[in-house]
Design a protein around this motif. Structure first.
Motif, PDB file in Angstrom:
ATOM      1  N   LYS A  69       7.453 -26.369   7.504  1.00  0.00           N
ATOM      2  CA  LYS A  69       8.276 -25.522   6.650  1.00  0.00           C
ATOM      3  C   LYS A  69       7.693 -24.114   6.577  1.00  0.00           C
ATOM      4  N   THR A  70       8.552 -23.101   6.650  1.00  0.00           N
ATOM      5  CA  THR A  70       8.131 -21.714   6.507  1.00  0.00           C
ATOM      6  C   THR A  70       8.506 -21.212   5.126  1.00  0.00           C
ATOM      7  N   ILE A  71       7.552 -20.562   4.465  1.00  0.00           N
ATOM      8  CA  ILE A  71       7.800 -19.930   3.171  1.00  0.00           C
ATOM      9  C   ILE A  71       7.680 -18.428   3.373  1.00  0.00           C
ATOM     10  N   ASN A  72       8.747 -17.703   3.012  1.00  0.00           N
ATOM     11  CA  ASN A  72       8.780 -16.249   3.151  1.00  0.00           C
ATOM     12  C   ASN A  72       8.442 -15.602   1.822  1.00  0.00           C
ATOM     13  N   VAL A  73       7.398 -14.781   1.839  1.00  0.00           N
ATOM     14  CA  VAL A  73       6.939 -14.134   0.615  1.00  0.00           C
ATOM     15  C   VAL A  73       6.688 -12.648   0.862  1.00  0.00           C
ATOM     16  N   VAL A  74       6.500 -11.941  -0.253  1.00  0.00           N
ATOM     17  CA  VAL A  74       6.137 -10.527  -0.226  1.00  0.00           C
ATOM     18  C   VAL A  74       4.885 -10.343  -1.065  1.00  0.00           C
ATOM     19  N   ALA A  75       4.081  -9.349  -0.697  1.00  0.00           N
ATOM     20  CA  ALA A  75       2.868  -9.040  -1.443  1.00  0.00           C
ATOM     21  C   ALA A  75       2.781  -7.537  -1.668  1.00  0.00           C
ATOM     22  N   ALA A  76       2.308  -7.170  -2.858  1.00  0.00           N
ATOM     23  CA  ALA A  76       2.157  -5.763  -3.225  1.00  0.00           C
ATOM     24  C   ALA A  76       0.702  -5.336  -3.069  1.00  0.00           C
ATOM     25  N   ILE A  77       0.490  -4.345  -2.242  1.00  0.00           N
ATOM     26  CA  ILE A  77      -0.814  -3.704  -2.147  1.00  0.00           C
ATOM     27  C   ILE A  77      -0.703  -2.486  -3.065  1.00  0.00           C
ATOM     28  N   ILE A  78      -0.985  -2.731  -4.349  1.00  0.00           N
ATOM     29  CA  ILE A  78      -0.830  -1.689  -5.357  1.00  0.00           C
ATOM     30  C   ILE A  78      -2.062  -0.796  -5.315  1.00  0.00           C
ATOM     31  N   VAL A  79      -1.823   0.496  -5.120  1.00  0.00           N
ATOM     32  CA  VAL A  79      -2.903   1.452  -4.920  1.00  0.00           C
ATOM     33  C   VAL A  79      -2.939   2.458  -6.066  1.00  0.00           C
ATOM     34  N   ARG A  80      -4.155   2.755  -6.520  1.00  0.00           N
ATOM     35  CA  ARG A  80      -4.369   3.797  -7.528  1.00  0.00           C
ATOM     36  C   ARG A  80      -5.745   4.399  -7.285  1.00  0.00           C
ATOM     37  N   GLU A  81      -5.779   5.697  -7.108  1.00  0.00           N
ATOM     38  CA  GLU A  81      -7.041   6.424  -6.922  1.00  0.00           C
ATOM     39  C   GLU A  81      -7.914   5.791  -5.838  1.00  0.00           C
ATOM     40  N   GLY A  82      -7.297   5.386  -4.736  1.00  0.00           N
ATOM     41  CA  GLY A  82      -8.028   4.831  -3.602  1.00  0.00           C
ATOM     42  C   GLY A  82      -8.439   3.382  -3.741  1.00  0.00           C
TER      43      GLY A  82
END
Length: 136
Positions: free
Chosen positions: A2-15
């Motif tokens: 089974k394939t699970i499709n997801v998204v991830a946030a690379i939240i950036v602040r001040e490097g």
């Protein structure tokens, strides 16, 4: 498998990038980039905005696609689209995670990452985040 499709946030602040520690399930206490499953017919960027609102009570701007990770866990295949993001409104409240940290690039290896999330670290180390908008 089974394939699970997801998204991830690379939240950036001040490097620095925002990492969260799972507070539940088989991978409890492991670290990850926040996000979640894409619902049927949902645009990945919309899914990411929804997931971050649900998990962190925060509104984000979803920027460029950093990478797509394809990873085989023992019970499923994970396809994860990872986007560079910035906070527009909110205070990153932990509604589902037990802890969080802002990590500089030289601190990325200081936590125990989920296997698929660890794959992203090389892309983060090789990305210049100086042009990422940072509102707080």
């Amino acid at each position: 498998m089974k394939t699970i499709n997801v998204v991830a946030a690379i939240i950036v602040r001040e490097g620095k990038v925002f990492a969260t520690q799972r507070g539940y399930g088989e991978w409890k206490d492991w670290w990850e980039f926040p996000g979640g499953k894409i619902e049927e017919g949902e645009d990945p960027k919309d899914a990411l905005r929804r997931e971050i609102q649900e998990e962190l009570a925060t509104e984000i701007e979803v920027g460029k696609l950093l990478t797509i990770v394809e990873y085989d866990y023992p019970k499923f295949h994970l396809s994860m689209q990872c986007f560079v993001c910035s906070v527009i409104a909110g205070k990153l409240s932990l509604l589902e995670h037990e802890a969080a940290k802002w990590l500089a690039k030289d601190e990325l290896h200081s936590v125990n990452w989920l296997p698929a999330d660890e794959v992203i670290l090389g892309d983060i180390l090789n990305t210049d985040f100086t042009d990422v908008r940072t509102k707080t």
